[in-house]
Design a protein around this motif. Sequence first.
Motif, PDB file in Angstrom:
ATOM      1  N   LEU A   1       0.836  -1.202   0.000  1.00 29.91           N
ATOM      2  CA  LEU A   1       0.000   0.000   0.000  1.00 29.91           C
ATOM      3  C   LEU A   1       0.869   1.250   0.000  1.00 29.91           C
ATOM      4  O   LEU A   1       0.621   2.203  -0.754  1.00 29.91           O
ATOM      5  N   PHE A   2       1.900   1.268   0.825  1.00 30.75           N
ATOM      6  CA  PHE A   2       2.807   2.419   0.884  1.00 30.75           C
ATOM      7  C   PHE A   2       3.516   2.612  -0.451  1.00 30.75           C
ATOM      8  O   PHE A   2       3.648   3.744  -0.944  1.00 30.75           O
ATOM      9  N   LEU A   3       3.971   1.521  -1.054  1.00 30.89           N
ATOM     10  CA  LEU A   3       4.670   1.619  -2.342  1.00 30.89           C
ATOM     11  C   LEU A   3       3.740   2.177  -3.422  1.00 30.89           C
ATOM     12  O   LEU A   3       4.158   3.004  -4.243  1.00 30.89           O
ATOM     13  N   GLY A   4       2.474   1.745  -3.405  1.00 36.09           N
ATOM     14  CA  GLY A   4       1.510   2.272  -4.369  1.00 36.09           C
ATOM     15  C   GLY A   4       1.284   3.762  -4.191  1.00 36.09           C
ATOM     16  O   GLY A   4       1.270   4.523  -5.168  1.00 36.09           O
ATOM     17  N   ILE A   5       1.102   4.200  -2.929  1.00 38.98           N
ATOM     18  CA  ILE A   5       0.911   5.625  -2.652  1.00 38.98           C
ATOM     19  C   ILE A   5       2.147   6.416  -3.054  1.00 38.98           C
ATOM     20  O   ILE A   5       2.063   7.516  -3.630  1.00 38.98           O
ATOM     21  N   ALA A   6       3.337   5.864  -2.768  1.00 37.85           N
ATOM     22  CA  ALA A   6       4.584   6.559  -3.089  1.00 37.85           C
ATOM     23  C   ALA A   6       4.742   6.737  -4.602  1.00 37.85           C
ATOM     24  O   ALA A   6       5.114   7.821  -5.076  1.00 37.85           O
ATOM     25  N   LEU A   7       4.472   5.678  -5.375  1.00 38.54           N
ATOM     26  CA  LEU A   7       4.588   5.783  -6.832  1.00 38.54           C
ATOM     27  C   LEU A   7       3.563   6.758  -7.400  1.00 38.54           C
ATOM     28  O   LEU A   7       3.867   7.538  -8.312  1.00 38.54           O
ATOM     29  N   PHE A   8       2.341   6.722  -6.879  1.00 39.15           N
ATOM     30  CA  PHE A   8       1.309   7.647  -7.320  1.00 39.15           C
ATOM     31  C   PHE A   8       1.735   9.094  -7.049  1.00 39.15           C
ATOM     32  O   PHE A   8       1.617   9.964  -7.920  1.00 39.15           O
ATOM     33  N   SER A   9       2.248   9.353  -5.850  1.00 39.20           N
ATOM     34  CA  SER A   9       2.644  10.714  -5.477  1.00 39.20           C
ATOM     35  C   SER A   9       3.842  11.182  -6.282  1.00 39.20           C
ATOM     36  O   SER A   9       3.893  12.347  -6.726  1.00 39.20           O
TER      37      SER A   9
END
Length: 446
Positions: free
Chosen positions: A175-183
């Motif tokens: 979840l963190f990796l997804g948010i980080a890539l999106f941001s």
Amino acid sequence: MLSHIALKSIFTERSILLDLFLYNAIWICAIAAIAQSPLSNDPVALASACLAITFWGFGSILNSYSDFYSLAQSAGLLAQLSYTLFYPLALIAIPRSLARGRKLNPLELLDAAIFGLGISSIATALFLTRVFPQSLINLQDQFFSLLFPICDLLLLIIASIALVTHRLQMRAAILFLGIALFSMSDLLYLWLTVNGTYTFGQLTDDGWLIGIVLIASSFWLPHSKSEYDVGIHPAFLALSIFISPTLLALIALRPGIFPIYIVAPAVATLFMAFFRMSIVIRQAKNLGEEKVLARTDDITGLPNRRRLIAELATFSKTEGALLLLDLDAFKPVNDTYGHEIGNVVLQQVAQRFTRSLPTGSVLARLGGDEFGVLINGSYEETLEAAYALQATCSYPFLIEGHSIKIGVSIGHVHNDGAGELLERADAAMYEAKRSGVGVVQAQPVV
């Protein structure tokens, strides 16, 4: 997702099939994947995540379509607003997706928001104002170029907290990796835009989709077995709150040192801090009222058994006595006149007992027609108080035209250091009731 990346690597030119249909089909599949994820997920998290991606996807469709076909000028603003709605829904979905049915404490989300906005104020002052110096002339573009990085940073803060809170478990990490890539894709897009190097349909646009796919994938991973939670340290909250008035003071003292729009996150931080303070004050007040109610008798308003026992625990080093009182002939009152009249009798008994006791005494209703008293003083003084309590019931109670006469049996035990005050007073009270003498002193422990 992999097919789109592979095809974009081969066909670099804009394509309706790749950049409009296939690109937007990926986030639609991500929504379907979240909706079909295991039932162990929090339903609020599922709904919030699906809606967040739907709003982002709607903005994506508008922007993609406008690059191939003409749209009204208002479509651009509608797309920006749709992108914006992604963030509040994502802020709800992130913590709840890891909560495993645990009730979410609003203060946790509020703390994360205060911390994120405080850090965003510094980022806006020291970083964003250097990255976007007068490069976006359109006021609307300036607003959204500031809003999106702040929201992305806030998402990253909350995702980071969730990652630490759940001890780096796989679901939280994905979840963190997804948010980080999106941001990071958002920030990269803004950077390329202000430098005039962004072109629609380039491979970097897939960063948003990869982030969304990872977010959707996290819902299929098992929950952590750990129930351990880590909150934001109060020092970080204090720092975040301190930053905002400092920036506002600098803007007031030296106009022009920072852009005026930095006021928005600073004021928002202070507003949320005051809002949090009001919630905490209200919770503390409610907790205090609940604590009082938990130790108060409903009928008489006196302390109850729990309160008396709590006071008794600190009474061992005090010179005084414990009195247990049981009303005589009270049951016939309830049987003859009803419980409402019986409750009035109990209230008037409590009033008479209270008036006859010296200041500092604790009078409690233990239940039914039993009362308890903790009273300070010597053996003679406390025994005299016991007889005064007995005398208060020597004349009748006049209630709704009825003359009701009851008595009281009292067990008296002086605090002689031998312990077991409650048991000894109880035995003395039953002896007083059996013998009918009114007041019985407990026998000293041999």
